[in-house]
Scaffold this motif. Structure first.
Motif: not given
Lengths: 74, 347
Positions: B109-129
């Motif tokens: 029941s978990c959605m799972a996907f990749d995001v192709n980003l580098g050094c900005s990726g943690y902040v972007y990842g926090l925004s998505i999740v």
């Protein structure tokens, strides 16, 4: 700003620089010129003159005078 | 600018994992002694962690996530979102996030996907999740990591001694009492060539020419290339104004914040950004010296390496700022009040 002042700023960006430098000095042949020194030069020129050399400016220049002319013509 | 906040989601835990193998820049063989000395002094990087040939970024993230979930005692069947941010996925096809979902014992029941980003990726990842969890009202995992050493030619003396491998896991959860997480995200694709692996994708498929070694550059077209001056000028130009705009938009002050954790690019760049923002360097922790530039993972690695004993369970807000490949950059302000930080894990 005349070129002597620019050379002073160029020299200040180095921690170590034993050689004499002049407008015609080919700066990439200086003993202490490295890829890191390029960043230190850009940062120092920005701090003191408010001008930022681009990667193309640095790559396309041979002498200190070349850099000075880019700054003067900006 | 993409300025927004996410309400009712809190950061519950952070863990990071690095390989045991240490590479010392003082012993890097493709620079002269003078180059090595100046490189270490300017970048602040003395040591890096490098994966062996059997380990991927996802392995490091798995280890961090497995430890974090055990520490938090989360029921894995309750996790609704898993995002893996990396530029070194296990395969070109399929995405790595689904593999990690199964490997971690998280339900279907978990959605799972990749995001192709580098050094900005943690902040972007926090925004998505966090944005997804605000809607779903559930729990999520942000796994951020890179094994950059696998895509950089060891002979590229301007790039190889910068990068280090690491994986991280961050746990987020819907929380009625959470403080808003505030974001400012930006991008500029005009600079896409500043950090690039030119060959191996659909634009320039891998060919025999891709593997021809250029002696002058120290790399092939399949290796990652970093234009140091362009990236330096981009960071110098864009990061401080991004942070300032975030603070102004949400009427925040640097005085409100306990720490400022920047992507660990190099010491010269990070000191310069802190100076532009007039920050007290005691509030700007760095993990560069012994852990290098860990790419997308550098913010959680720094949280874990520098603040694990300081932040846990205290009412502190921190500003996080990532910038790099894309070009892509962003900052956020997040509360650490509910956050458990594990000690750095070795794999």
């Amino acid at each position: 700003m005349d070129i002597d002042e620019f050379i002073k700023i160029f020299r200040e960006s180095f921690d170590e620089l034993n050689e004499e430098i002049s407008p015609s000095t080919k700066f990439k042949e200086l003993e202490y010129w490295t890829s890191m020194q390029a960043l230190l030069l850009i940062a120092h020129v920005d701090d003191t003159l408010g001008f930022v050399f681009s990667a193309d400016n640095i790559r396309g220049s041979e002498s200190i005078e070349d850099l000075y002319r880019i700054y003067q013509n900006a | 600018m993409a300025l927004f906040d996410v309400n009712k989601v809190s950061l519950k835990g952070v863990a990071a994992c690095v390989p045991k193998n240490i590479a010392k820049n003082a012993e890097y063989p493709y620079q002269t002694e003078l180059e090595r000395k100046q490189f270490i002094k300017t970048t602040g990087i003395e040591q890096r962690r490098i994966v062996d040939s059997n380990t991927t970024a996802s392995d490091l993230c798995f280890k961090a996530a497995d430890n974090l979930l055990s520490e938090l005692k989360w029921d894995r069947s309750e996790i609704n979102v898993l995002v893996f941010v990396s530029q070194t996925p296990d395969y070109k096809i399929p995405c790595t996030a689904t593999i990690l979902q199964d490997k971690l014992g998280i339900g279907k029941s978990c959605m799972a996907f990749d995001v192709n980003l580098g050094c900005s990726g943690y902040v972007y990842g926090l925004s998505i999740v966090s944005s997804l969890l605000a809607q779903i009202k559930g729990k999520g995992l942000l796994l951020v990591g890179d094994a950059s050493s696998t895509c950089i030619n060891l002979k590229d003396k301007t790039t190889a001694p910068l990068f280090s491998d690491a994986g991280s896991a961050s746990a987020l959860s819907f929380d009625d009492k959470a403080k808003p997480i505030q974001f400012n995200l930006q991008s500029d694709g005009a600079g896409y060539e500043a950090i690039i692996s030119p060959d191996g994708g659909s634009r320039n498929p891998m060919s025999e020419d891709s593997l021809v070694f250029d002696e002058a550059l120290g790399r092939t077209r399949a290796d990652m290339f970093l234009d140091g001056i362009r990236v330096f000028n981009f960071s110098r130009r864009e990061v401080a104004p991004n942070v300032t705009a975030l603070l102004e938009h949400f009427e925040r002050s640097t005085e409100d914040l306990s720490y400022f954790i920047f992507h660990q690019a190099n010491k010269l760049m990070n000191d310069m950004i802190a100076k532009k923002l007039n920050l007290d360097m005691a509030k700007v922790p760095q993990s560069l010296r012994l852990l290098g530039n860990t790419g997308a993972a550098s913010i959680p690695v720094t949280l874990v390496d520098q603040l694990d004993t300081i932040i846990g369970k205290q009412d502190k807000e921190v500003l996080l700022s990532g910038f790099g490949v894309g070009l892509s950059w962003g900052s956020c302000i997040v509360s650490m009040e509910e956050c458990t930080i594990l000690r750095l894990i070795e794999y």
